[in-house]
Design an enzyme around this catalytic site. Structure first.
Site, PDB file in Angstrom:
ATOM      1  N   HIS A 361       0.822  -1.221   0.000  1.00 41.57           N
ATOM      2  CA  HIS A 361       0.000   0.000   0.000  1.00 41.57           C
ATOM      3  C   HIS A 361       0.854   1.269   0.000  1.00 41.57           C
ATOM      4  O   HIS A 361       0.310   2.370  -0.168  1.00 41.57           O
ATOM      5  CB  HIS A 361      -0.921   0.031   1.214  1.00 41.57           C
ATOM      6  CG  HIS A 361      -1.994  -1.010   1.193  1.00 41.57           C
ATOM      7  ND1 HIS A 361      -2.851  -1.183   0.126  1.00 41.57           N
ATOM      8  CD2 HIS A 361      -2.351  -1.949   2.120  1.00 41.57           C
ATOM      9  CE1 HIS A 361      -3.680  -2.179   0.390  1.00 41.57           C
ATOM     10  NE2 HIS A 361      -3.401  -2.665   1.587  1.00 41.57           N
ATOM     11  N   ASP A 398      -3.148 -10.708  -2.222  1.00 41.83           N
ATOM     12  CA  ASP A 398      -3.724 -10.147  -0.996  1.00 41.83           C
ATOM     13  C   ASP A 398      -5.174  -9.736  -1.275  1.00 41.83           C
ATOM     14  O   ASP A 398      -5.521  -9.376  -2.400  1.00 41.83           O
ATOM     15  CB  ASP A 398      -2.904  -8.931  -0.559  1.00 41.83           C
ATOM     16  CG  ASP A 398      -3.267  -8.421   0.823  1.00 41.83           C
ATOM     17  OD1 ASP A 398      -2.553  -8.748   1.780  1.00 41.83           O
ATOM     18  OD2 ASP A 398      -4.263  -7.687   0.942  1.00 41.83           O
ATOM     19  N   HIS A 400      -6.605  -7.123  -0.473  1.00 43.29           N
ATOM     20  CA  HIS A 400      -6.661  -5.695  -0.783  1.00 43.29           C
ATOM     21  C   HIS A 400      -5.805  -5.388  -2.011  1.00 43.29           C
ATOM     22  O   HIS A 400      -4.760  -6.007  -2.218  1.00 43.29           O
ATOM     23  CB  HIS A 400      -6.156  -4.864   0.402  1.00 43.29           C
ATOM     24  CG  HIS A 400      -6.890  -5.112   1.681  1.00 43.29           C
ATOM     25  ND1 HIS A 400      -6.411  -5.933   2.673  1.00 43.29           N
ATOM     26  CD2 HIS A 400      -8.091  -4.652   2.117  1.00 43.29           C
ATOM     27  CE1 HIS A 400      -7.265  -5.979   3.674  1.00 43.29           C
ATOM     28  NE2 HIS A 400      -8.299  -5.206   3.362  1.00 43.29           N
ATOM     29  N   ASP A 491      -4.896 -12.634   3.814  1.00 43.72           N
ATOM     30  CA  ASP A 491      -6.168 -12.220   4.401  1.00 43.72           C
ATOM     31  C   ASP A 491      -7.350 -12.598   3.525  1.00 43.72           C
ATOM     32  O   ASP A 491      -8.505 -12.378   3.908  1.00 43.72           O
ATOM     33  CB  ASP A 491      -6.178 -10.718   4.707  1.00 43.72           C
ATOM     34  CG  ASP A 491      -5.471  -9.885   3.662  1.00 43.72           C
ATOM     35  OD1 ASP A 491      -5.118 -10.443   2.600  1.00 43.72           O
ATOM     36  OD2 ASP A 491      -5.246  -8.685   3.896  1.00 43.72           O
TER      37      ASP A 491
END
Length: 604
Positions: A361, A398, A400, A491
């Protein structure tokens, strides 16, 4: 009187902390239909009731009548609060059950290819990891009860406060950096295990590298249960030291995965240099991060004022700082680059960097999402500039979107970024429209950025296997990378907070497919994954695939069975309709950019 006032002030501060945690849960959750989250709210309400009652009793001292009346009044009010929270949880749980009934097409793909999705080994049973002095988590305890504030109610909440950093009641305005580090250093039961290693000298079997960087001095000082904390890495280290290898070889089956890997870094290799001497140069960071941003991080690392660090962290989204956070972030990026260097040189075939803080990120000039330095982006550019690698494929599984990694290489035709993640039209973290299928790259990099954005929950093995076979592998084979780096966040695993259903076995299969690229030069770097029992099993599965000498043969057999059982049916008809739509959107947007997708687009 003075003593009563002092105790009252202390009590008020305690109440403030309790109410702050309750407010975080009540206001920052991104899914009001999650019954587990609302159970956490109810639990926090009850905790608030107990905290207030005990504080009033403590303050009462010599004035039993007045304080007794206050206590009775407060208890009645808090009992009502607890009842309301409990009622809210029950109502929301019923609503959630009613809205989760959407069915997939009959016959899931894993059954089609001869693997039973209901098999217990595929469904990743939660393996309890006990914290010293605490109880093992149950299945309910590891459900996705999480808020964007980092409060996580799961298998972490049994940790004893004395074994980890103490919660800060009232921070003094300034403290020396050294004192801050010692006071808040994580001292979990597995911390010593990171350096407590017997001789692990290279042998013929040690062709997969394994490196750990727990970031022990980087944590949230205000929330000892923050889901992104050093215990993620130390728990994996401890687990892998005991996990038996699942190999076809009898001898390999008697050894742990830890013993079969080559442990990299520090004392394990007889390296006498200090961590700082092993770090990358500033130029290595400046290839992906802006000079102004790196200067800002340098100032943060020299800051000795906790209040100032908190103010600095508030300028970013989902970030916390200690005086050593930047040092730990640089150590994580440097560790990954060391592993990549060994793989590119041929000293290793593949590797896994179990590191934190995560990185995908972190944008060129912006921290976010617990990420300070973009580890994977730094490693990819390092491989190209320092190691002579021409093309790098970055695969991000991931849950995200890796907005930072995408931004670093958006106009670079020699780095292809591919991500499959929850998107929901930009309404899932990091809440950006750039995570959709229309973000295909810019200028010379047009066509070398691909996003498959899910717009629904519960995407699992079927959906990811189809994405790999229908989209990623054809594109990757045409791109023909020299190195594959995986942003390996877990996740999206079944049982973690991302509300997806990928099993450890599926992660192993995805890894085997990636090993058919770049002569098997695959390096994984940990990103997300916050339920430790789930995280450990997933990393174990990926490492087993990396270690497997018969990986290519196994992969070929899986593909043959896949296509044989699929028959005349279209792959996209075998998965969730919403997922099929997302894959088609990515293929259609990329039509005309990549030759290998023209046929796919015409077929749809």
């Amino acid at each position: 009187m003075k003593r009563t006032i002092d105790v009252t002030a202390t009590a008020n501060r305690s109440l403030k902390r309790v109410n702050s945690s309750l407010f975080s849960i009540a206001t920052l959750v991104d899914d009001e239909n999650n019954s587990d989250i609302n159970q956490a709210k109810a639990m926090a309400c009850r905790e608030t009731t107990r905290e207030k009652s005990s504080i009033i009793l403590h303050v009462g001292g010599g004035n039993a009548t007045e304080d007794g009346e206050t206590m009775a009044s407060t208890s009645a009010e808090e009992t009502e609060d607890a009842k309301r929270c409990s009622s809210m949880s029950t109502t929301t749980a019923s609503a959630a059950a009613a809205t989760s009934s959407e069915q997939k097409p009959k016959g899931n793909l894993l059954e089609i290819v001869g693997v039973n999705i209901l098999n217990a080994s595929l469904k990743a049973p939660v393996i309890p990891l006990e914290d010293e002095g605490g109880e093992s988590p149950t299945d309910d305890a590891v459900s996705s009860s999480c808020s964007s504030s980092g409060f996580y109610v799961g298998d972490d909440d049994s940790v004893q406060e004395t074994e980890h950093q103490q919660e800060v009641a009232v921070d003094p305005p300034c403290l020396p950096c050294t004192k801050n580090t010692e006071e808040f250093q994580i001292k979990g039961p597995a911390e010593g295990a990171v350096t407590e290693t017997t001789t692990n000298k290279p042998t013929a079997d040690h062709r997969t590298g394994l490196i750990f960087e727990a970031g022990l001095h980087h944590f949230d000082r205000h929330n000892r249960f923050h889901k992104e904390r050093p215990l993620r890495v130390t728990s994996v280290h401890e687990y892998l030291m005991k996990a038996k290898s699942s190999s076809d070889s009898e001898n390999d089956g008697e050894r742990t995965i830890f013993e079969r890997c080559r442990l990299m870094g520090g004392e394990e290799e007889g390296d006498t240099k200090s961590p700082e001497e092993l770090w990358l140069d500033n130029d290595d960071y400046l290839r992906v991060h802006l000079p102004g941003y790196m200067q800002r991080l340098d100032k943060i690392s020299s800051c000795k004022c906790r209040d100032r660090l908190d103010v600095e962290a508030e300028q970013f989204k989902s970030i916390y700082f200690t005086p050593d956070s930047v040092r730990e972030a640089k150590a994580a990026a440097s560790s990954l680059c060391k592993l990549v260097s060994n793989v590119v040189s041929g000293d290793l075939d593949s590797g896994f960097a179990v590191i934190r803080p995560p990185g995908h990120h972190a944008e060129p000039g912006l921290a976010g999402g617990y990420c300070v330095i973009n580890n994977v982006a730094v490693a990819a550019s390092y491989a190209q500039e320092q190691l002579g690698v021409k093309k790098v494929l970055i695969v991000d599984w991931d849950v995200h979107h890796g907005n930072g990694t995408q931004k670093c290489f958006f106009d670079n035709p020699n780095v292809m970024y591919f991500s499959a993640h929850r998107y929901h039209g930009g309404n899932f973290f990091p809440f950006l429209q750039q995570g959709g299928p229309s973000s295909v790259g810019n200028g010379a990099g047009r066509g070398f950025n691909m996003n498959v954005g899910w717009n629904d929950k519960k995407m699992g093995d079927d959906e990811y296997l189809v994405v790999w076979e229908k989209l990623l592998m054809p594109v990757a084979n045409e791109f023909n990378p020299d190195l594959v780096i995986v942003s390996a966040g877990f996740d999206a695993a079944h049982g973690d907070m991302g509300e997806c259903d990928i099993t450890p076995e599926c992660f192993a299969r995805l890894t085997r497919r990636l090993k058919t690229l770049a002569n098997g030069k695959v390096v994984c770097a940990l990103e997300g994954g916050y339920v430790r029992s789930v995280l450990c099993k997933c990393i174990e599965s990926v490492l087993s695939s990396l270690l497997d000498a018969n990986s290519d043969q196994k992969c070929q057999e899986e593909l043959e069975k896949f296509h044989k059982n699929l028959g005349d049916r279209e792959m996209l008809d075998c998965i969730h309709p919403s997922a099929a739509k997302s894959v088609r959107e990515t293929i259609n947007v990329s039509f005309g950019i990549l030759e290998c997708l023209k046929t796919e687009s015409n077929d749809n």
